[in-house]
Design an enzyme around this catalytic site. Structure first.
Site, PDB file in Angstrom:
ATOM      1  N   CYS A   4      37.124  25.830  28.706  1.00  0.00           N
ATOM      2  CA  CYS A   4      36.983  26.777  29.822  1.00  0.00           C
ATOM      3  C   CYS A   4      35.903  26.279  30.792  1.00  0.00           C
ATOM      4  O   CYS A   4      34.748  26.079  30.405  1.00  0.00           O
ATOM      5  CB  CYS A   4      36.616  28.155  29.289  1.00  0.00           C
ATOM      6  SG  CYS A   4      36.127  29.319  30.570  1.00  0.00           S
ATOM      7  N   CYS A   7      32.819  28.554  30.990  1.00  0.00           N
ATOM      8  CA  CYS A   7      31.953  28.409  29.807  1.00  0.00           C
ATOM      9  C   CYS A   7      31.128  27.124  29.926  1.00  0.00           C
ATOM     10  O   CYS A   7      29.942  27.107  29.576  1.00  0.00           O
ATOM     11  CB  CYS A   7      32.782  28.376  28.530  1.00  0.00           C
ATOM     12  SG  CYS A   7      33.328  29.995  27.942  1.00  0.00           S
ATOM     13  N   ASP A  30      30.671  29.582  44.594  1.00  0.00           N
ATOM     14  CA  ASP A  30      32.069  29.175  44.461  1.00  0.00           C
ATOM     15  C   ASP A  30      32.234  27.803  45.112  1.00  0.00           C
ATOM     16  O   ASP A  30      31.684  27.542  46.179  1.00  0.00           O
ATOM     17  CB  ASP A  30      32.971  30.200  45.148  1.00  0.00           C
ATOM     18  CG  ASP A  30      34.425  30.054  44.752  1.00  0.00           C
ATOM     19  OD1 ASP A  30      34.957  30.953  44.092  1.00  0.00           O
ATOM     20  OD2 ASP A  30      35.044  29.013  45.114  1.00  0.00           O
ATOM     21  N   ASN A  86      39.770  39.495  39.971  1.00  0.00           N
ATOM     22  CA  ASN A  86      41.216  39.360  39.881  1.00  0.00           C
ATOM     23  C   ASN A  86      41.626  39.370  38.413  1.00  0.00           C
ATOM     24  O   ASN A  86      40.974  38.733  37.577  1.00  0.00           O
ATOM     25  CB  ASN A  86      41.680  38.046  40.532  1.00  0.00           C
ATOM     26  CG  ASN A  86      41.417  38.028  42.026  1.00  0.00           C
ATOM     27  OD1 ASN A  86      41.523  39.056  42.685  1.00  0.00           O
ATOM     28  ND2 ASN A  86      41.060  36.872  42.555  1.00  0.00           N
ATOM     29  N   HIS A  97      38.282  33.274  32.780  1.00  0.00           N
ATOM     30  CA  HIS A  97      36.984  33.704  32.249  1.00  0.00           C
ATOM     31  C   HIS A  97      36.530  34.735  33.276  1.00  0.00           C
ATOM     32  O   HIS A  97      36.358  34.387  34.457  1.00  0.00           O
ATOM     33  CB  HIS A  97      36.027  32.508  32.155  1.00  0.00           C
ATOM     34  CG  HIS A  97      34.661  32.836  31.638  1.00  0.00           C
ATOM     35  ND1 HIS A  97      34.057  32.117  30.621  1.00  0.00           N
ATOM     36  CD2 HIS A  97      33.753  33.780  32.011  1.00  0.00           C
ATOM     37  CE1 HIS A  97      32.859  32.610  30.371  1.00  0.00           C
ATOM     38  NE2 HIS A  97      32.640  33.621  31.225  1.00  0.00           N
ATOM     39  N   HIS A  99      35.220  37.010  36.032  1.00  0.00           N
ATOM     40  CA  HIS A  99      34.206  36.731  37.053  1.00  0.00           C
ATOM     41  C   HIS A  99      34.340  37.736  38.180  1.00  0.00           C
ATOM     42  O   HIS A  99      35.431  38.204  38.478  1.00  0.00           O
ATOM     43  CB  HIS A  99      34.335  35.294  37.575  1.00  0.00           C
ATOM     44  CG  HIS A  99      35.712  34.934  38.026  1.00  0.00           C
ATOM     45  ND1 HIS A  99      36.689  34.539  37.152  1.00  0.00           N
ATOM     46  CD2 HIS A  99      36.274  34.914  39.255  1.00  0.00           C
ATOM     47  CE1 HIS A  99      37.803  34.277  37.818  1.00  0.00           C
ATOM     48  NE2 HIS A  99      37.577  34.510  39.105  1.00  0.00           N
ATOM     49  N   HIS A 101      33.664  38.052  42.146  1.00  0.00           N
ATOM     50  CA  HIS A 101      33.379  37.378  43.419  1.00  0.00           C
ATOM     51  C   HIS A 101      32.454  38.275  44.235  1.00  0.00           C
ATOM     52  O   HIS A 101      32.699  39.478  44.353  1.00  0.00           O
ATOM     53  CB  HIS A 101      34.660  37.190  44.227  1.00  0.00           C
ATOM     54  CG  HIS A 101      35.715  36.340  43.603  1.00  0.00           C
ATOM     55  ND1 HIS A 101      35.921  35.036  43.984  1.00  0.00           N
ATOM     56  CD2 HIS A 101      36.645  36.613  42.651  1.00  0.00           C
ATOM     57  CE1 HIS A 101      36.936  34.536  43.292  1.00  0.00           C
ATOM     58  NE2 HIS A 101      37.400  35.467  42.484  1.00  0.00           N
TER      59      HIS A 101
HETATM   60  P1  5GP Z   1      40.140  33.595  40.701  1.00  0.00           P
HETATM   61  O1  5GP Z   1      41.360  33.322  41.541  1.00  0.00           O
HETATM   62  O2  5GP Z   1      40.366  33.204  39.257  1.00  0.00           O
HETATM   63  O3  5GP Z   1      39.630  35.006  40.854  1.00  0.00           O
HETATM   64  O4  5GP Z   1      39.007  32.700  41.317  1.00  0.00           O
HETATM   65  C1  5GP Z   1      38.514  31.533  40.747  1.00  0.00           C
HETATM   66  C2  5GP Z   1      37.455  30.991  41.683  1.00  0.00           C
HETATM   67  O5  5GP Z   1      36.746  29.970  41.008  1.00  0.00           O
HETATM   68  C3  5GP Z   1      38.019  30.356  42.962  1.00  0.00           C
HETATM   69  O6  5GP Z   1      37.430  31.004  44.081  1.00  0.00           O
HETATM   70  C4  5GP Z   1      37.621  28.878  42.841  1.00  0.00           C
HETATM   71  O7  5GP Z   1      37.269  28.312  44.085  1.00  0.00           O
HETATM   72  C5  5GP Z   1      36.448  28.936  41.884  1.00  0.00           C
HETATM   73  N1  5GP Z   1      36.315  27.740  41.052  1.00  0.00           N
HETATM   74  C6  5GP Z   1      37.290  27.172  40.285  1.00  0.00           C
HETATM   75  N2  5GP Z   1      36.804  26.129  39.598  1.00  0.00           N
HETATM   76  C7  5GP Z   1      35.483  26.037  39.922  1.00  0.00           C
HETATM   77  C8  5GP Z   1      34.434  25.147  39.520  1.00  0.00           C
HETATM   78  O8  5GP Z   1      34.631  24.225  38.731  1.00  0.00           O
HETATM   79  N3  5GP Z   1      33.195  25.352  40.064  1.00  0.00           N
HETATM   80  C9  5GP Z   1      32.960  26.379  40.942  1.00  0.00           C
HETATM   81  N4  5GP Z   1      31.705  26.498  41.414  1.00  0.00           N
HETATM   82  N5  5GP Z   1      33.920  27.243  41.340  1.00  0.00           N
HETATM   83  C10 5GP Z   1      35.171  27.066  40.837  1.00  0.00           C
HETATM   84 ZN    ZN Z   2      34.985  30.825  29.308  1.00  0.00          ZN
END
Ligand code: 5GP
Ligand code: ZN
Length: 111
Positions: A4, A7, A30, A86, A97, A99, A101
């Protein structure tokens, strides 16, 4: 969860711009910001999303939510912000995982 990415960020094994961390949570920028300021706040515990919450997670989730105003304020979100989580395919969740925003620092479209 070794595979993950969040993680890995929480454990310090994958680089990220961390703006806040404590025993229970980590906040970082992000990597593909959708607003002038775009932070992600995660629990250190691997929880997939809201549908995966279990008894006992109240403490972590309440702590996370109650830290959001401080994290927002310390990162320049002085005029308010949007908080989104989301859940699942229908919510267009990409990273499984949980989160939150934090978005702001400019004009956000109304939803
Ligand atoms: P989700 O669509 O799952 O709510 O949003 C995932 C968010 O994680 C996206 O806005 C994406 O840009 C961000 N993200 C994905 N992988 C990484 C990463 O490796 N590092 C960082 N800092 N952000 C990430
Ligand atoms: Zn995780």
């Amino acid at each position: 969860m070794a595979e993950c990415i969040f993680c890995q960020i929480a454990a310090g094994h994958k680089p990220a711009t961390i703006v806040y961390q404590d025993e229970h949570i980590v906040a970082f920028k992000d990597r593909a910001p959708k607003a002038a300021i775009h932070l992600l706040v995660i629990p250190r515990k691997h929880i997939r999303n809201l549908n995966d919450l279990q008894a006992g997670d109240e403490i972590i989730l309440a702590h996370l939510l109650m830290k959001i105003p401080q994290i927002a304020r310390e990162n320049g979100l002085l005029d308010g912000y949007r908080t989104i989580t989301n859940t699942g395919r229908g919510g267009r969740q990409e990273v499984y995982h949980i989160h939150f925003h934090l978005l702001g620092g400019g004009n956000l479209p109304s939803i």
